[in-house]
Scaffold this motif. Structure first.
Motif, short mmCIF file in Angstrom:
data_model
loop_
_atom_site.label_atom_id
_atom_site.label_comp_id
_atom_site.label_asym_id
_atom_site.label_seq_id
_atom_site.Cartn_x
_atom_site.Cartn_y
_atom_site.Cartn_z
N SER A 293 1.35 5.76 9.27
CA SER A 293 -0.03 6.22 9.06
C SER A 293 -0.89 5.11 8.44
O SER A 293 -2.06 4.96 8.81
N GLU B 142 0.83 -1.21 0.00
CA GLU B 142 0.00 0.00 0.00
C GLU B 142 0.86 1.25 0.00
O GLU B 142 0.52 2.26 -0.63
N TYR C 292 -1.72 2.73 11.31
CA TYR C 292 -2.75 3.28 12.18
C TYR C 292 -4.11 3.32 11.49
O TYR C 292 -5.14 3.12 12.14
N ASP C 293 -4.13 3.58 10.19
CA ASP C 293 -5.39 3.53 9.45
C ASP C 293 -6.01 2.15 9.55
O ASP C 293 -7.22 2.01 9.75
N LEU C 294 -5.19 1.14 9.42
CA LEU C 294 -5.68 -0.23 9.52
C LEU C 294 -6.23 -0.51 10.91
O LEU C 294 -7.29 -1.09 11.07
N LYS C 295 -5.51 -0.07 11.93
CA LYS C 295 -5.97 -0.26 13.32
C LYS C 295 -7.22 0.55 13.61
O LYS C 295 -8.13 0.07 14.29
N ARG C 296 -7.26 1.78 13.11
CA ARG C 296 -8.39 2.66 13.37
C ARG C 296 -9.68 2.11 12.77
O ARG C 296 -10.75 2.29 13.32
N LYS C 297 -9.55 1.44 11.65
CA LYS C 297 -10.73 0.88 11.02
C LYS C 297 -11.23 -0.35 11.76
O LYS C 297 -12.25 -0.91 11.41
N GLY C 298 -10.49 -0.76 12.79
CA GLY C 298 -10.93 -1.89 13.60
C GLY C 298 -10.73 -3.22 12.92
O GLY C 298 -11.38 -4.20 13.26
N LYS C 299 -9.84 -3.26 11.99
CA LYS C 299 -9.61 -4.51 11.27
C LYS C 299 -8.60 -5.34 12.06
O LYS C 299 -7.42 -5.10 12.01
N ASN C 300 -9.11 -6.28 12.78
CA ASN C 300 -8.25 -7.21 13.49
C ASN C 300 -8.04 -8.40 12.58
O ASN C 300 -8.74 -9.39 12.67
#
Length: 159
Positions: A68, A36, A71-79
């Motif tokens: 960033s 990405e 963090y975007d991946l974490k913020r989207k709640g994608k576990n």
């Protein structure tokens, strides 16, 4: 100019992956984040961004881009839990589950429990939040949380 910059960035591929893994994710997820990053950098370069610092890549810019994206991946709640397909043993006979027997086992165990534990579990499992139940019943949040967790873990062990 763009191709030269992208080649210089790609030469450090393992470094970028190691950096993302150090953020706390699996190597497979790190690979995805780095890919990405390549796409994002390429788009920025085509719009005129210069990430070269003298004859070197601006490592800080790459680091911040990777951070960033992470963090975007974490913020989207994608576990995302990565499972290698080679590690998966697909055996259809293991998928046959007697749901009626499992349900009976759970209900029998709930009936044996102390009434308070059973009621707390049933209310929360029905969709009421622990915080909401705590406000309505004036019982401390942590007490309800611990009770619910204890019952849930006990029932998980049955299955």
């Amino acid at each position: 100019m763009i191709e030269k910059t992208l080649i210089l960035i790609a030469e450090k591929h393992k470094t970028w992956i190691d950096i993302v893994v150090s953020f706390g994710c699996h190597k497979e997820t790190a690979e995805d984040i780095v890919q990405e990053m390549y796409i994002k950098i390429h788009k920025k370069l085509t719009k005129g961004l210069n990430i070269m610092y003298k004859d070197e890549i601006n490592y800080y810019y790459i680091f911040k881009t990777l951070k960033s994206l992470f963090y975007d991946l974490k913020r989207k709640g994608k576990n995302i839990k990565i499972i290698n397909i080679d590690d998966v043993d697909i055996n259809v006979s293991n998928l046959d589950i007697d749901y009626d027997a499992a349900y009976k086992k759970i209900t029998d165990e709930l009936d044996k429990m102390f009434w308070y534990d059973k009621k707390v579990f049933e209310l929360i499992n029905a969709g009421e939040s622990i915080a909401e139940l705590s406000r309505k019943s004036y019982i401390q949040y942590y007490s309800l949380y611990n009770t619910y967790t204890k019952v849930k873990n006990k029932l998980k062990k049955l299955l």
